[in-house]
Design a protein around this motif. Structure first.
Motif, PDB file in Angstrom:
ATOM      1  N   TYR A  66       0.832  -1.199   0.000  1.00  0.00           N
ATOM      2  CA  TYR A  66       0.000   0.000   0.000  1.00  0.00           C
ATOM      3  C   TYR A  66       0.866   1.248   0.000  1.00  0.00           C
ATOM      4  CZ  TYR A  66      -3.092   3.624   1.959  1.00  0.00           C
ATOM      5  OH  TYR A  66      -3.787   4.778   2.207  1.00  0.00           O
ATOM      6  N   GLU A 101       3.295   9.933   5.637  1.00  0.00           N
ATOM      7  CA  GLU A 101       3.569  10.382   6.994  1.00  0.00           C
ATOM      8  C   GLU A 101       4.342   9.295   7.731  1.00  0.00           C
ATOM      9  OE1 GLU A 101       0.068  13.185   8.501  1.00  0.00           O
ATOM     10  OE2 GLU A 101      -0.539  11.150   8.083  1.00  0.00           O
ATOM     11  N   PHE A 102       5.425   9.696   8.349  1.00  0.00           N
ATOM     12  CA  PHE A 102       6.259   8.716   9.052  1.00  0.00           C
ATOM     13  C   PHE A 102       6.578   9.222  10.446  1.00  0.00           C
ATOM     14  CE2 PHE A 102       7.599   8.587   4.537  1.00  0.00           C
ATOM     15  CZ  PHE A 102       7.037   7.361   4.242  1.00  0.00           C
ATOM     16  N   PRO A 103       6.886   8.285  11.354  1.00  0.00           N
ATOM     17  CA  PRO A 103       7.381   8.718  12.656  1.00  0.00           C
ATOM     18  C   PRO A 103       8.640   9.562  12.469  1.00  0.00           C
ATOM     19  CG  PRO A 103       7.530   6.320  12.416  1.00  0.00           C
ATOM     20  CD  PRO A 103       6.748   6.834  11.269  1.00  0.00           C
ATOM     21  N   ASN A 118      11.128  10.863  14.286  1.00  0.00           N
ATOM     22  CA  ASN A 118      12.483  10.738  14.829  1.00  0.00           C
ATOM     23  C   ASN A 118      13.180   9.434  14.443  1.00  0.00           C
ATOM     24  OD1 ASN A 118      10.905   9.214  16.443  1.00  0.00           O
ATOM     25  ND2 ASN A 118      11.267  10.374  18.320  1.00  0.00           N
ATOM     26  N   LEU A 119      12.637   8.756  13.404  1.00  0.00           N
ATOM     27  CA  LEU A 119      13.350   7.590  12.858  1.00  0.00           C
ATOM     28  C   LEU A 119      14.194   8.043  11.668  1.00  0.00           C
ATOM     29  CD1 LEU A 119      10.840   4.627  12.556  1.00  0.00           C
ATOM     30  CD2 LEU A 119      12.852   4.753  13.985  1.00  0.00           C
ATOM     31  N   GLU A 161      16.465   3.103   9.151  1.00  0.00           N
ATOM     32  CA  GLU A 161      15.820   2.405  10.273  1.00  0.00           C
ATOM     33  C   GLU A 161      14.371   2.067   9.956  1.00  0.00           C
ATOM     34  OE1 GLU A 161      18.021   4.270  14.175  1.00  0.00           O
ATOM     35  OE2 GLU A 161      16.446   5.406  13.201  1.00  0.00           O
ATOM     36  N   LEU A 162      13.702   3.005   9.263  1.00  0.00           N
ATOM     37  CA  LEU A 162      12.305   2.772   8.892  1.00  0.00           C
ATOM     38  C   LEU A 162      12.197   1.539   8.002  1.00  0.00           C
ATOM     39  CD1 LEU A 162       9.357   3.924   8.909  1.00  0.00           C
ATOM     40  CD2 LEU A 162       9.943   4.977   6.738  1.00  0.00           C
ATOM     41  N   ARG A 194      14.221  -1.010   7.815  1.00  0.00           N
ATOM     42  CA  ARG A 194      14.494  -2.223   8.607  1.00  0.00           C
ATOM     43  C   ARG A 194      13.317  -2.552   9.521  1.00  0.00           C
ATOM     44  NH1 ARG A 194      19.635  -0.239   8.404  1.00  0.00           N
ATOM     45  NH2 ARG A 194      19.451   0.938  10.337  1.00  0.00           N
ATOM     46  N   MET A 195      12.719  -1.490  10.086  1.00  0.00           N
ATOM     47  CA  MET A 195      11.613  -1.723  11.012  1.00  0.00           C
ATOM     48  C   MET A 195      10.432  -2.379  10.302  1.00  0.00           C
ATOM     49  SD  MET A 195       9.561   1.006  13.337  1.00  0.00           S
ATOM     50  CE  MET A 195       8.372   1.555  12.147  1.00  0.00           C
ATOM     51  N   ILE A 196      10.071  -1.844   9.134  1.00  0.00           N
ATOM     52  CA  ILE A 196       8.919  -2.401   8.421  1.00  0.00           C
ATOM     53  C   ILE A 196       9.232  -3.824   7.950  1.00  0.00           C
ATOM     54  CG2 ILE A 196       7.439  -2.122   6.395  1.00  0.00           C
ATOM     55  CD1 ILE A 196       6.787  -0.205   8.664  1.00  0.00           C
ATOM     56  N   ASP A 217      11.143  -5.907   9.483  1.00  0.00           N
ATOM     57  CA  ASP A 217      11.070  -6.711  10.695  1.00  0.00           C
ATOM     58  C   ASP A 217       9.617  -6.972  11.091  1.00  0.00           C
ATOM     59  OD1 ASP A 217      11.833  -7.954  13.089  1.00  0.00           O
ATOM     60  OD2 ASP A 217      11.641  -6.058  14.173  1.00  0.00           O
ATOM     61  N   LEU A 218       8.765  -5.943  10.971  1.00  0.00           N
ATOM     62  CA  LEU A 218       7.370  -6.091  11.374  1.00  0.00           C
ATOM     63  C   LEU A 218       6.589  -6.966  10.404  1.00  0.00           C
ATOM     64  CD1 LEU A 218       6.523  -2.473  12.533  1.00  0.00           C
ATOM     65  CD2 LEU A 218       6.534  -4.502  13.965  1.00  0.00           C
ATOM     66  N   LEU A 276       9.261   1.776   0.469  1.00  0.00           N
ATOM     67  CA  LEU A 276       8.562   0.955   1.465  1.00  0.00           C
ATOM     68  C   LEU A 276       7.546   0.023   0.819  1.00  0.00           C
ATOM     69  CD1 LEU A 276       7.566   3.119   4.546  1.00  0.00           C
ATOM     70  CD2 LEU A 276       9.127   1.197   4.446  1.00  0.00           C
TER      71      LEU A 276
END
Lengths: 260, 235
Positions: free
Chosen positions: B77, B83-85, B87-88, B92-93, B95-97, B99-100, B139
């Protein structure tokens, strides 16, 4: 879910606020001990501060975090993750980091002051347990309010009003009704009224443990007479547990049906 | 692949979707067109499960999506507003996605393609709108799901990035992916879309290939053809 807890937690560790709260509690602990010169007295003074301030901080921080992490939430919602996990994870991240600030911030000065050699250690532990419960309860309430209001000004307003009601107004109404209806037997009413407010309940719980009848007040005395000290403590801890579970359950329900 | 039956959604007094029926079976690019407020984003968010429909059902690959979450691993999607958090960092973003999502991801070639290498260690809050949109694209495309849902993918992109995006979409279509794209850029639709879905006031007014659209309306471009359909229904 634990991944989300971890990411929320990391996110919070990066923001200044966790450290501000930690420093605040640290300062509070040292000041209390400096003023009281005694661990047991320090615990009592601290109690009065904690049962008002911890809910306030948890409420404000909970609402603030929810609104400021909306982008993160939106990003997560499109991923293959259960909705309830997303919100529970964020909630636990916030409540966890607040509780960590509280426990470390207050624990450090008391430990340095010789907590482990003091008989007041269990009183202090109970104080921290109660503080953690208040964090869990009020963060959940704050999340619930924020989740129900997309407008953040409204959300903030309602959350602070809720805190004001439970911390101040409730006691006023309660005392007023005790005076107005003094000719009637009010024991069960007083008991019920205490159980229905987590802040009153926390105060009663700690005072039961400290066993200071002078501070117990009417409700505390009724509580003690009705349950006895140890059963009274168990009951109040249990009800604090219920107070945590109810808003968390409501939070999950609300999150399930919300449109983003 | 995507099957939508009788979808209704209202926000308060405002009816956004009123009985949408859609069936997208063929891989390829399906463009969702319609004026602002016609329900495009709500339709997309319903498919993603971000909006809970009042009535009707959606199924993807034969599985109903109501109350489910695991099906989202088959969806990529691209939200309309990136819009992203804040302070990342960009890296890192990613890698985080990854990982999730628990799926293999390949962000590197995309990072290179969109020229994002210098931004990998920058915080997301410091990025410009176009760069955010590129991050958004990485992403979405760093996984290879069978279905992509892109909401206004071209917003803020420079010509170079736009060409890269088109290539990327073509490659994925070539390997059998289905794209649902909302856009207001008609040349893009004419160039790439296999079928067009025209949404107006929460209803599907036209669904079919570009050819059918042209023969039906006697026009040779999407814009006048769509206008003709809208006019026909309003008379």
């Amino acid at each position: 879910m634990f991944k989300i807890v971890r990411y929320s937690f990391q996110d919070l560790l990066r923001s200044r606020w966790s450290y501000v709260y930690f420093a605040f509690y640290l300062l509070l602990g040292f000041v209390m001990l400096f003023l009281n010169h005694d661990l047991a007295k320090g615990v009592i003074t601290l109690m009065n501060v904690i049962i008002i301030l911890v809910p306030l901080i948890a409420t404000i921080f909970g609402v603030m975090y929810y609104y400021s992490s909306r982008e993160f939430t939106a990003l997560l919602l499109a991923q293959p993750i259960r909705r309830s996990r997303i919100f529970l994870g964020q909630y636990l991240g916030v409540a966890g980091s607040l509780s960590l600030s509280l426990v470390l911030g207050l624990g450090l000065p008391f430990v340095l002051y010789g907590l482990f050699r003091s008989p007041a250690i269990w009183d202090f532990v109970l104080l921290l347990v109660t503080g953690v419960f208040l964090n869990l309860i009020f963060t959940a309430l704050a999340f619930l309010v924020a989740l129900s209001n997309d407008n953040r000004i409204k959300g903030f307003g309602y959350a602070v009003l809720l805190w004001l009601f439970l911390a101040v107004v409730y006691d006023g109404i309660f005392l007023l009704s005790l005076i107005l209806f003094e000719e009637y037997p009010l024991d069960s009413f007083a008991l019920g009224a205490t159980l229905l407010n987590p802040i009153d309940l926390s105060r009663t719980l700690i005072l039961l443990k400290l066993d200071i009848s002078a501070l117990l007040g009417y409700t505390g005395a009724v509580f003690k007479a009705f349950f006895g000290t140890s059963l009274g403590m168990l009951v109040s801890l249990g009800v604090l547990g219920l107070w945590t579970a109810a808003p968390v359950a409501a939070l999950v329900r609300k999150a399930r049906h919300k449109d983003f | 692949m995507i099957e939508i039956t009788n979808l209704h959604k209202r926000f308060g007094k405002n009816t956004v979707l009123s009985g949408v029926n859609l069936s997208l079976q063929e891989p390829g690019i399906h463009a969702v067109l319609g004026p602002n407020g016609s329900g495009k984003t709500t339709l997309i968010k319903s498919i993603l499960g971000m909006v809970c429909p009042d009535q009707g059902s959606i199924s993807i690959g034969g599985q109903p999506t109501g109350g489910q979450w695991l099906y989202r691993k088959d969806l990529g999607y691209l939200p309309q507003i990136a819009e992203f958090p804040g302070n990342l960092k960009v890296g890192e973003l990613f890698r985080m996605i990854e990982d999730l999502r628990q799926q293999p991801a390949a962000p590197e070639p995309l990072v290179e393609r969109f020229g994002l290498q210098p931004f990998l260690n920058k915080k997301l809050s410091t990025l410009s709108g176009g760069t955010r949109q590129k991050v958004n694209l990485v992403l979405t495309f760093m996984f290879e799901p069978p279905v992509y849902i892109l909401d206004e993918p071209t917003t803020g992109l420079d010509p170079g990035a736009l060409i890269a995006l088109k290539e990327l979409i073509r490659t994925r279509v070539g390997s059998g992916a289905l794209f649902l794209i909302t856009t207001h850029i008609m040349p893009l639709v004419e160039e790439m879309a296999q079928s067009v879905i025209y949404l107006l006031e929460g209803k599907v007014y036209f669904e079919g290939s570009l050819k059918t659209l042209y023969t039906l309306t006697g026009k040779t471009h999407v814009e006048p053809a769509i206008a003709a359909i809208a006019a026909r229904h309003h008379v």
